[in-house]
Every structure is written in C-alpha cells, then in structure tokens.
Write an enzyme that holds these catalytic residues in place. Structure first.
Site, PDB file in Angstrom:
ATOM      1  CG  ASP A  21      73.648  41.061  59.175  1.00 41.19           C
ATOM      2  OD1 ASP A  21      73.098  39.991  59.409  1.00 41.19           O
ATOM      3  OD2 ASP A  21      74.233  41.315  58.092  1.00 41.19           O
ATOM      4  CD  GLU A 271      64.926  39.331  59.627  1.00 40.37           C
ATOM      5  OE1 GLU A 271      65.563  38.346  59.199  1.00 40.37           O
ATOM      6  OE2 GLU A 271      64.720  39.515  60.842  1.00 40.37           O
TER       7      GLU A 271
END
Ligand code: TRH
Length: 376
Positions: A21, A271
């Site tokens: 994040d 990610e």
C-alpha cells in the site's frame, strides 16, 4: 509545500499490511511529482511502512508526507483527490471537497488485475449520495483501455545505465553486502510463506549449477529460518550443495529495483514488486496476495494467460507449473524446477519483449494526469 501554492493532489493511503500500500502510493506520488511537476500531499496512516521502504527520508521535491490520523478541521482539499485502494475518506473532508467553488476531481485507485472486466470498469464513476460528487474508478492494467502501470519516465534509462556500468553495480552490491558469483545462477526471493520454498531450496541445492539465492528480511526469510531451524543473518552465506543462501537487509525501494535488475529469476509478490519485476525485464515468479474464496487464483490465471499467450509451450508449461507450486500448493518435483531453470533463456527473451510491449501504453501517472484534465 511551497508557500503560495497548495498541493495539486491529496493522495490518501491506508496501510492494510506489509509494504505494498505504501509502496504503490509512494511510487505514484513520486511519478506525479517528478514526471509531471505536481505537488503531492501524501496522507498515510502508518508512516512506519513508508519508513521501511524509504529509510533515508521522504524529503523529495514536490511531496509532503503527512500522518493520517485525523485531518485538520480547516483543511482545504487539493484540486485532485486520490483515494488509494478504496481507503474511504472522512465525511468532513468530502464535505470540504463539495464546498470548493470547483469541486476536485476524485479518483479511487483500484488494485491491479489482468482480468478482462477491468477494461469495462476503468473510468466509471459513482456518486457520493450526500454531496453528489463523482468518484472515478481508476484501474491499473495491462491493456490500452485500462489505466496502465506505474512506470516513471526515466526507469528504463536508469535500468539500462545500471546494467551497463560495472562501477554502479559494484556500488550497489557493496551497499547491500552482496558478493555475486558471476558463474552462479542469481535468484531473488520476496514472497509470502509457501511450501514451494522448501522444494525450490532442495532443487537448487541438488542442481548441477551453483546458485545464489538473495532473500531480503521478511516473511520468506522467516519461512526459511523455520525450515533450517536457526536464525539466518544478513551478510552471511549459508551453503547447501550447489545452493548459497544469502539473506539481505530489507533495503530501500530503489536498491530493491537494482536487485531485480540483477537477478536471473525474481520471485515477487503483491502488486508493486510484481510490477517492478516486469519492468526489470527478467523472468519472474509471482506469489499473488491471497484473497478470500480464492479469487486471487482467477487474477493469477488472467495474468498467466496474457503472459504466456505468445510463449513457446515448454517454457510456458514450466512457468505455469512453478506458479501452481507457489500459489496452489501443488508439489513441484526437482524435475519441475529443473525444467524452469532450463527455460530461463527463453523466459529471459520473452520478459524483454513483454516489458517492451507493456511500455508502449502510457504509464499510470500520465494517464491519471490526462484524465484529470478532461472536462467532467
Ligand atoms: O508487501 P506486499 O505484500 O504488499 C501488499 C500489501 O500486502 C497490500 O495489502 C496488498 O494490497 C498488496 O500487496 C497487493 O507486496 P508488494 O506490493 O510487492 O510491496 C512490497 C514493497 O516493498 C514494494 O514497494 C517494494 C518494497 N521493497 C523494498 O522497498 N525493499 C525491500 O527490500 C523489498 C524486498 C521490497
């Protein structure tokens, strides 16, 4: 932030776990600031996650990092508001957005997926029932009808300069405490826990070619410590057969890029490391973030289908088997791992072509800037 000019964007980040994040938001903030001259106010609820990937501080032109506990009562929202991963803005802030003479462009930056439906949802808006403000869904992706992937303008130039400059490489290796053996297969490992870790170690140890496995501190290294039944220290080398296991300190995000540029095979996750491994243009093995009801496996298959579409059957099969081992806990025999190692030259060529073709689509920050400029 410079006096007289407020931020161009407020970027909100809630850290769910790990580093992705913070990692994605930092990269987006940097790309907007460096490549587009935007001034970014990055609100993050757990700055300690950012401190791990940027231990040298966040003093970069155009970015102001603010701890997101509560927002100042008199906050003036920026002209563009980016909510990362549906992190939900406080009602008072949304009201302040609505109170601006020209309400801000409001984006929700979604998670990356290679699935087809992403094209149909990228750019759609939903209305906040209380204020009527439109929030646009911004989907990263692998095709031209998505928001693209984060890639700063000078990334390939820096990567290629590093690869072409032995002194730059040596400086990185010295900083990270690495002594790469030029004759050994080079692997980096940054995954979550998986039974495949043990079979990979066995296959490397039993291999005919020496291998160095570079493992930054964290969950994968802890899993290996559990297997070895002992603490493993960064800077030390642990040898078993043909395998030299090399723990590394958790490093700055830019140094991690260099590790990805260096290795012959990168095992990555989440990610951001997943995207960076693709830009490294080296073969990769993706340990996808596990989601409820195994929906992550659908995402994994969507990516593998795209990646393997124009790959020869043998390397494609070896790559799929390794992904199944890592993500579906399917056992992979030493022969299965050897097939992957044998496929590395073909996968290497393919990774270069893959990175080059992905880089033809505009990067995510540029697309967001363009979207922000289009009239509502
Ligand atoms: O850490 P991740 O697993 O992060 C996430 C989060 O779990 C998040 O909740 C989830 O939404 C997301 O994955 C999909 O994996 P990721 O995304 O690869 O982020 C890791 C970051 O850490 C990336 O920016 C690279 C950085 N990094 C360093 O800076 N130094 C290092 O030594 C290493 C190994 C990584």
């Amino acid at each position: 932030m410079h006096a007289g000019r407020g931020p161009d964007a407020d970027l909100f980040c809630r850290v769910i776990d790990n580093f992705g994040d913070a990692g994605v938001c930092w990269r987006l903030a940097r790309a907007l600031a460096t490549d587009h001259g935007w001034r970014i106010r990055l609100w993050i609820d757990a700055p300690e996650a950012l401190a791990r990937i940027k231990p040298g501080g966040w003093d970069e032109g155009g970015i102001e990092v603010r701890q997101w506990t509560t927002l100042p009562a008199d906050i003036e929202p920026a002209a563009c508001v980016i909510e990362a991963f549906a992190c939900e803005l406080p009602r008072s802030y949304i009201d302040a957005m609505a109170a601006r003479p020209q309400p801000p462009r409001w984006f929700n930056l979604e998670y990356l997926s290679a699935e087809d439906w992403v094209e149909g949802c990228h750019g759609l808006a939903s209305r906040d029932p209380a204020t009527g403000l439109a929030k646009h869904f911004f989907f990263p992706g692998f095709t031209p009808r998505t928001g693209g992937l984060l890639r700063e303008r000078d990334l390939f130039a820096r990567r290629d300069a590093w690869r072409g400059d032995g002194a730059l490489q040596q400086a990185t290796f010295a900083r990270l405490g690495m002594q790469p053996d030029p004759g050994a297969l080079q692997l980096s490992l940054f995954s979550y826990e998986s039974p495949a870790i043990a079979t990979l170690l066995d296959a490397l140890a039993a291999g005919s070619r020496p291998a160095q496995l570079w493992v930054p501190e964290g969950r994968a290294l802890a899993a290996i410590e559990a297997l070895y039944g002992r603490a493993l220290r960064p800077g030390e080398a642990y040898r078993r057969g043909a395998l030299e296991l090399r723990p590394l300190r958790f490093m700055d995000q830019d140094d991690y890029d260099a590790l990805l540029w260096h290795a012959d095979l990168n095992i990555v996750r989440g990610e951001d490391s997943f995207v960076r491994a693709q830009w490294a243009a080296r073969p990769l093995l993706w340990h996808i973030y596990r989601q409820q009801d195994d929906v992550h496996l659908v995402k994994l298959d969507a990516f593998l289908d795209r990646l393997c579409a124009d790959l020869d059957p043998a390397p494609a099969q070896a790559l799929r088997a390794a992904h199944a081992a890592w993500n579906r806990d399917l056992p992979l025999s030493p022969g299965g791992w050897q097939a992957l190692f044998l496929a590395l030259p073909a996968l290497q060529k393919h990774a270069e072509a893959w990175a080059a073709s992905l880089s033809l689509q505009p990067d995510l920050a540029s697309q967001l800037v363009s979207f922000n400029q289009t009239p509502i």
